[in-house]
Write a protein that holds these residues in place. Structure first.
Motif, PDB file in Angstrom:
ATOM      1  N   ALA A  65      42.896  21.330  47.649  1.00  0.00           N
ATOM      2  CA  ALA A  65      41.635  22.040  47.859  1.00  0.00           C
ATOM      3  C   ALA A  65      41.874  23.344  48.621  1.00  0.00           C
ATOM      4  CB  ALA A  65      40.646  21.158  48.606  1.00  0.00           C
ATOM      5  N   ALA A  66      42.768  23.298  49.613  1.00  0.00           N
ATOM      6  CA  ALA A  66      43.089  24.501  50.397  1.00  0.00           C
ATOM      7  C   ALA A  66      43.775  25.539  49.516  1.00  0.00           C
ATOM      8  CB  ALA A  66      43.980  24.123  51.580  1.00  0.00           C
ATOM      9  N   TRP A  67      44.668  25.073  48.631  1.00  0.00           N
ATOM     10  CA  TRP A  67      45.358  25.989  47.716  1.00  0.00           C
ATOM     11  C   TRP A  67      44.364  26.633  46.755  1.00  0.00           C
ATOM     12  CZ3 TRP A  67      46.173  26.393  42.430  1.00  0.00           C
ATOM     13  CH2 TRP A  67      47.204  27.233  42.020  1.00  0.00           C
ATOM     14  N   TYR A  68      43.436  25.837  46.223  1.00  0.00           N
ATOM     15  CA  TYR A  68      42.391  26.372  45.347  1.00  0.00           C
ATOM     16  C   TYR A  68      41.625  27.501  46.038  1.00  0.00           C
ATOM     17  CZ  TYR A  68      42.684  22.464  41.981  1.00  0.00           C
ATOM     18  OH  TYR A  68      43.082  21.566  41.026  1.00  0.00           O
ATOM     19  N   ARG A  69      41.234  27.247  47.267  1.00  0.00           N
ATOM     20  CA  ARG A  69      40.462  28.241  48.016  1.00  0.00           C
ATOM     21  C   ARG A  69      41.265  29.515  48.231  1.00  0.00           C
ATOM     22  NH1 ARG A  69      35.211  29.603  49.658  1.00  0.00           N
ATOM     23  NH2 ARG A  69      35.322  30.708  51.655  1.00  0.00           N
ATOM     24  N   GLU A  70      42.509  29.365  48.637  1.00  0.00           N
ATOM     25  CA  GLU A  70      43.354  30.540  48.872  1.00  0.00           C
ATOM     26  C   GLU A  70      43.551  31.354  47.598  1.00  0.00           C
ATOM     27  OE1 GLU A  70      46.929  28.924  50.422  1.00  0.00           O
ATOM     28  OE2 GLU A  70      46.137  28.610  52.447  1.00  0.00           O
ATOM     29  N   GLN A  71      43.796  30.671  46.497  1.00  0.00           N
ATOM     30  CA  GLN A  71      44.013  31.355  45.225  1.00  0.00           C
ATOM     31  C   GLN A  71      42.745  32.074  44.751  1.00  0.00           C
ATOM     32  OE1 GLN A  71      47.028  31.750  43.618  1.00  0.00           O
ATOM     33  NE2 GLN A  71      47.755  30.871  45.554  1.00  0.00           N
ATOM     34  N   SER A  72      41.601  31.464  44.977  1.00  0.00           N
ATOM     35  CA  SER A  72      40.339  32.112  44.612  1.00  0.00           C
ATOM     36  C   SER A  72      40.144  33.401  45.400  1.00  0.00           C
ATOM     37  CB  SER A  72      39.161  31.160  44.860  1.00  0.00           C
ATOM     38  OG  SER A  72      39.139  30.120  43.919  1.00  0.00           O
ATOM     39  N   ILE A  73      40.461  33.341  46.690  1.00  0.00           N
ATOM     40  CA  ILE A  73      40.322  34.528  47.544  1.00  0.00           C
ATOM     41  C   ILE A  73      41.287  35.623  47.100  1.00  0.00           C
ATOM     42  CG2 ILE A  73      40.640  35.409  49.896  1.00  0.00           C
ATOM     43  CD1 ILE A  73      39.699  32.630  50.896  1.00  0.00           C
ATOM     44  N   LEU A  74      42.536  35.254  46.849  1.00  0.00           N
ATOM     45  CA  LEU A  74      43.538  36.231  46.422  1.00  0.00           C
ATOM     46  C   LEU A  74      43.170  36.857  45.085  1.00  0.00           C
ATOM     47  CD1 LEU A  74      46.916  34.483  47.336  1.00  0.00           C
ATOM     48  CD2 LEU A  74      45.991  36.576  48.345  1.00  0.00           C
ATOM     49  N   ARG A  75      42.734  36.038  44.150  1.00  0.00           N
ATOM     50  CA  ARG A  75      42.390  36.541  42.809  1.00  0.00           C
ATOM     51  C   ARG A  75      41.184  37.473  42.870  1.00  0.00           C
ATOM     52  NH1 ARG A  75      42.440  32.775  37.498  1.00  0.00           N
ATOM     53  NH2 ARG A  75      44.654  33.152  37.792  1.00  0.00           N
ATOM     54  N   THR A  76      40.231  37.132  43.704  1.00  0.00           N
ATOM     55  CA  THR A  76      39.042  37.979  43.840  1.00  0.00           C
ATOM     56  C   THR A  76      39.402  39.304  44.498  1.00  0.00           C
ATOM     57  OG1 THR A  76      37.701  35.973  44.087  1.00  0.00           O
ATOM     58  CG2 THR A  76      36.663  38.069  44.660  1.00  0.00           C
ATOM     59  N   ALA A  77      40.244  39.253  45.518  1.00  0.00           N
ATOM     60  CA  ALA A  77      40.677  40.470  46.202  1.00  0.00           C
ATOM     61  C   ALA A  77      41.413  41.406  45.250  1.00  0.00           C
ATOM     62  CB  ALA A  77      41.572  40.121  47.381  1.00  0.00           C
ATOM     63  N   LYS A  78      42.173  40.838  44.328  1.00  0.00           N
ATOM     64  CA  LYS A  78      42.947  41.633  43.381  1.00  0.00           C
ATOM     65  C   LYS A  78      42.095  42.182  42.238  1.00  0.00           C
ATOM     66  CE  LYS A  78      46.829  41.339  40.156  1.00  0.00           C
ATOM     67  NZ  LYS A  78      47.882  40.452  39.558  1.00  0.00           N
ATOM     68  N   ASN A  79      41.265  41.321  41.653  1.00  0.00           N
ATOM     69  CA  ASN A  79      40.552  41.679  40.428  1.00  0.00           C
ATOM     70  C   ASN A  79      39.126  42.163  40.636  1.00  0.00           C
ATOM     71  OD1 ASN A  79      42.834  40.906  38.950  1.00  0.00           O
ATOM     72  ND2 ASN A  79      42.125  38.805  38.791  1.00  0.00           N
ATOM     73  N   ARG A  80      38.441  41.640  41.648  1.00  0.00           N
ATOM     74  CA  ARG A  80      37.044  42.012  41.880  1.00  0.00           C
ATOM     75  C   ARG A  80      36.774  42.172  43.368  1.00  0.00           C
ATOM     76  NH1 ARG A  80      33.063  40.947  38.180  1.00  0.00           N
ATOM     77  NH2 ARG A  80      31.792  42.076  39.702  1.00  0.00           N
ATOM     78  N   PRO A  81      37.362  43.169  44.006  1.00  0.00           N
ATOM     79  CA  PRO A  81      37.149  43.357  45.446  1.00  0.00           C
ATOM     80  C   PRO A  81      35.684  43.585  45.798  1.00  0.00           C
ATOM     81  CG  PRO A  81      38.235  45.260  44.457  1.00  0.00           C
ATOM     82  CD  PRO A  81      38.279  44.170  43.445  1.00  0.00           C
ATOM     83  N   ASP A  82      34.889  44.059  44.826  1.00  0.00           N
ATOM     84  CA  ASP A  82      33.462  44.253  45.086  1.00  0.00           C
ATOM     85  C   ASP A  82      32.760  42.935  45.373  1.00  0.00           C
ATOM     86  OD1 ASP A  82      34.149  43.807  42.276  1.00  0.00           O
ATOM     87  OD2 ASP A  82      32.001  43.896  41.907  1.00  0.00           O
ATOM     88  N   LEU A  83      33.222  41.859  44.721  1.00  0.00           N
ATOM     89  CA  LEU A  83      32.635  40.538  44.961  1.00  0.00           C
ATOM     90  C   LEU A  83      33.018  40.004  46.336  1.00  0.00           C
ATOM     91  CD1 LEU A  83      33.168  38.650  41.569  1.00  0.00           C
ATOM     92  CD2 LEU A  83      31.005  39.469  42.516  1.00  0.00           C
ATOM     93  N   LEU A  84      34.233  40.329  46.745  1.00  0.00           N
ATOM     94  CA  LEU A  84      34.737  39.790  48.009  1.00  0.00           C
ATOM     95  C   LEU A  84      33.884  40.233  49.186  1.00  0.00           C
ATOM     96  CD1 LEU A  84      37.146  37.971  48.706  1.00  0.00           C
ATOM     97  CD2 LEU A  84      38.392  40.020  49.382  1.00  0.00           C
ATOM     98  N   GLU A  85      33.267  41.398  49.068  1.00  0.00           N
ATOM     99  CA  GLU A  85      32.407  41.901  50.146  1.00  0.00           C
ATOM    100  C   GLU A  85      31.194  40.992  50.361  1.00  0.00           C
ATOM    101  OE1 GLU A  85      31.374  45.865  49.151  1.00  0.00           O
ATOM    102  OE2 GLU A  85      33.447  46.612  49.130  1.00  0.00           O
TER     103      GLU A  85
END
Length: 245
Positions: free
Chosen positions: A206-226
């Motif tokens: 579950a922790a890995w899933y969360r980390e990967q979601s954050i990394l992928r969003t930061a890379k591909n959709r930084p606008d969402l991360l805000e």
């Protein structure tokens, strides 16, 4: 959830919605789709629903009367209720997961599909409650956008997805993109499945899933991360990950 689609091409709606997940959902009774042909409400022998625009200009405009009569027929079929009417138009607010969640709360939802150069403004002002767009581009008609909207909403209806948590964990549900997915074989073309996913340790997974979601969003959709709700610990972790690159 009952979808009522006002369209000139009902077969286009019916064929698409009766396939895959939505098709199974219709058979199971979780959703229903009623594609209503606007031409059936024309008051001329050729079932013509369009005419030349006042003021000139290219193309044809859909007339108000057949659209309104189609709408009244739908209202009558559901007990003279006045349901929410979503007009698919590039002038509307851009469709997203939040809007889908909002619309999924309706028992009956009407989607109006335009064609030609548009629809007489008078009937739009009379019946439309929501103007929705799926992007900043122009399509031949509103049927494809309507299908996008119905597919997205359908996945949020209880019972439609086999796994009740699937819709919750997917991309955009919390302004984070979905984590990477893997299946058998364990190794393919020299690339192995991340070892944590083979560990059977649910907390670590579950922790890995969360980390990967954050990394992928930061890379591909930084606008969402805000807009995403990250803890300070997660934001510090992300900064360190980005600094290493």
């Amino acid at each position: 959830m009952n979808f009522h689609v006002m369209t000139l091409f009902p077969e286009m709606i019916e064929r698409a919605m009766n396939e895959s997940i939505t098709g199974r959902a219709i058979k199971a009774g979780y959703i229903s789709v009623d594609a209503v042909n606007i031409r059936d409400f024309a008051n001329n022998k050729h079932n013509r629903v369009d005419d030349y625009p006042y003021g000139g200009g290219a193309g044809m405009v859909m007339q108000a009367e057949p659209v309104y009569r189609c709408y009244e027929s739908i209202c009558h079929s559901i007990g003279n209720e006045r349901p929410r009417v979503v007009f698919m138009t590039p002038q509307g607010r851009t469709f997203n997961q939040k809007i889908a969640e909002e619309l999924s709360q309706e028992e009956d939802l009407v989607l109006l599909c335009g064609h030609y150069e548009g629809i007489d403004e008078r009937v739009l002002e009379k019946i439309v409650t929501d103007n929705v767009s799926i992007g900043d581009y122009v399509l031949t008609g509103g049927e494809l956008p309507a299908l996008v909207v119905m597919d997205t909403i359908s996945r949020l209806v209880p019972g439609v997805l086999n796994n009740g948590m699937s819709a919750v964990k997917e991309s955009f549900s919390d302004n984070l993109l979905e984590y990477p997915q893997y299946t058998r074989p364990e190794e393919w073309m020299g690339e192995k499945v991340p070892s944590v996913l083979l560990s059977g340790h649910h907390k670590n997974i579950a922790a890995w899933y969360r980390e990967q979601s954050i990394l992928r969003t930061a890379k591909n959709r930084p606008d969402l991360l805000e807009k995403a709700e990250l803890t300070e610990k997660e934001r510090d972790w992300l900064r360190k990950q980005q600094e290493r690159k």
